[in-house]
Design an enzyme around this catalytic site. Structure first.
Site, PDB file in Angstrom:
ATOM      1  N   HIS A 168      -3.208  -5.002  -0.264  1.00  0.00           N
ATOM      2  CA  HIS A 168      -3.920  -6.277  -0.132  1.00  0.00           C
ATOM      3  C   HIS A 168      -3.192  -7.222   0.826  1.00  0.00           C
ATOM      4  O   HIS A 168      -3.802  -8.102   1.411  1.00  0.00           O
ATOM      5  CB  HIS A 168      -4.095  -6.936  -1.501  1.00  0.00           C
ATOM      6  CG  HIS A 168      -5.165  -6.280  -2.315  1.00  0.00           C
ATOM      7  ND1 HIS A 168      -6.498  -6.518  -2.088  1.00  0.00           N
ATOM      8  CD2 HIS A 168      -5.112  -5.381  -3.315  1.00  0.00           C
ATOM      9  CE1 HIS A 168      -7.221  -5.794  -2.936  1.00  0.00           C
ATOM     10  NE2 HIS A 168      -6.402  -5.091  -3.701  1.00  0.00           N
ATOM     11  N   GLU A 218      -8.755   3.777  -9.015  1.00  0.00           N
ATOM     12  CA  GLU A 218      -9.338   2.434  -8.902  1.00  0.00           C
ATOM     13  C   GLU A 218     -10.658   2.529  -8.135  1.00  0.00           C
ATOM     14  O   GLU A 218     -10.660   2.493  -6.907  1.00  0.00           O
ATOM     15  CB  GLU A 218      -8.385   1.480  -8.152  1.00  0.00           C
ATOM     16  CG  GLU A 218      -7.138   1.132  -8.924  1.00  0.00           C
ATOM     17  CD  GLU A 218      -6.385  -0.062  -8.344  1.00  0.00           C
ATOM     18  OE1 GLU A 218      -5.525  -0.583  -9.064  1.00  0.00           O
ATOM     19  OE2 GLU A 218      -6.643  -0.470  -7.192  1.00  0.00           O
TER      20      GLU A 218
HETATM   21 ZN   LIG Z   1      -7.156  -3.524  -4.883  1.00  0.00          ZN
END
Ligand SMILES: [Zn+2]
Length: 247
Positions: A168, A218
């Protein structure tokens, strides 16, 4: 059209350990600590969870920035170089992404909406400082539970990517979930799995690759790799494996 009208979705940070969460919950089933440990669990996949691995970061080195920077590998062993430059574009909900991925992200969202599926970006770019805060908060929480400083740090690393090792911070990763009033997460994840590569994005932490990526499955975390997305997607390899095979 702007990307999003949405509420911010809380998320469990990368590097999580679901099993640890269950144990933690069983022991500390009250108060703030409980809430912290479970922050964002609504975002766990609705199928195919798998056990996380606590990858110990022994040889973290600066990641190499390839000629095509969309192929940069950032993980527990490869840290974002301190001088890595990013130009950001802000989305309508305040989240930011690398400016160069914005057009493809916008196109993908437009096409999804045309098919009646409504996504939102829960999280895009995250500053190093924010990642440091998240880590510090998590360590403090464990210390408050009575763990030693060393143990607290170890446990926090199971939940939170060490600052400098979260994708990120590159601006190339987006967590995509459903606009809850119009869609459910699963249909968003299914659509992304089938189609995201057409827009330059890959599922970064697939099922069955946790030992390699160091991160749980994820279904919401997509990483922009540009023109190589189709090849990587169709190879069935995770980014680490694909880069190794193709370098
Ligand atoms: Zn993420």
């Amino acid at each position: 059209m702007g990307l999003i009208t949405m509420t911010r979705v809380k998320k469990r940070k990368s590097g999580g350990c679901f099993a640890a969460a269950i144990v933690t919950a069983a022991i500390f089933a009250a108060g703030v600590i409980f809430e912290k440990a479970f922050e964002g669990l609504e975002k766990l996949p609705e199928y195919g969870t798998e056990t996380a691995v606590n990858v110990t970061l022994q040889n973290t080195k600066a990641a190499e920035v390839p000629v095509n920077r969309f192929l940069i590998l950032v993980n527990g062993e490869n840290k974002i170089p301190d001088d890595y430059k990013i130009e950001l574009t802000e989305l309508s909900n305040g989240e930011k992404v690398d400016s160069e991925i914005y057009p493809d992200l916008q196109k993908m969202f437009d096409d999804m909406r045309d098919e009646g599926i409504y996504p939102v970006v829960g999280e895009g770019y995250r500053t190093r400082e924010r990642q440091q805060e998240i880590m510090a908060d998590k360590i403090r929480a464990y210390e408050n539970e009575g763990y030693s400083e060393k143990k607290a740090e170890e446990m926090a690393k199971e939940w939170v990517a060490v600052p400098g090792t979260s994708e990120h911070e590159l601006g190339l990763a987006v967590d995509i979930n459903a606009d809850k009033e119009k869609s459910d997460n699963q249909e968003v994840y299914d659509w992304l799995y089938e189609n995201a590569y057409k827009y330059g994005f890959i599922l970064r932490y697939p099922i069955g690759k946790t030992l390699i990526t160091g991160i749980d499955y994820e279904p919401w975390h997509y990483r922009y790799v540009g023109e190589y997305a189709e090849k990587i997607h169709k190879s069935g390899l995770c980014l680490e494996e694909w880069l190794e095979k193709n370098s």
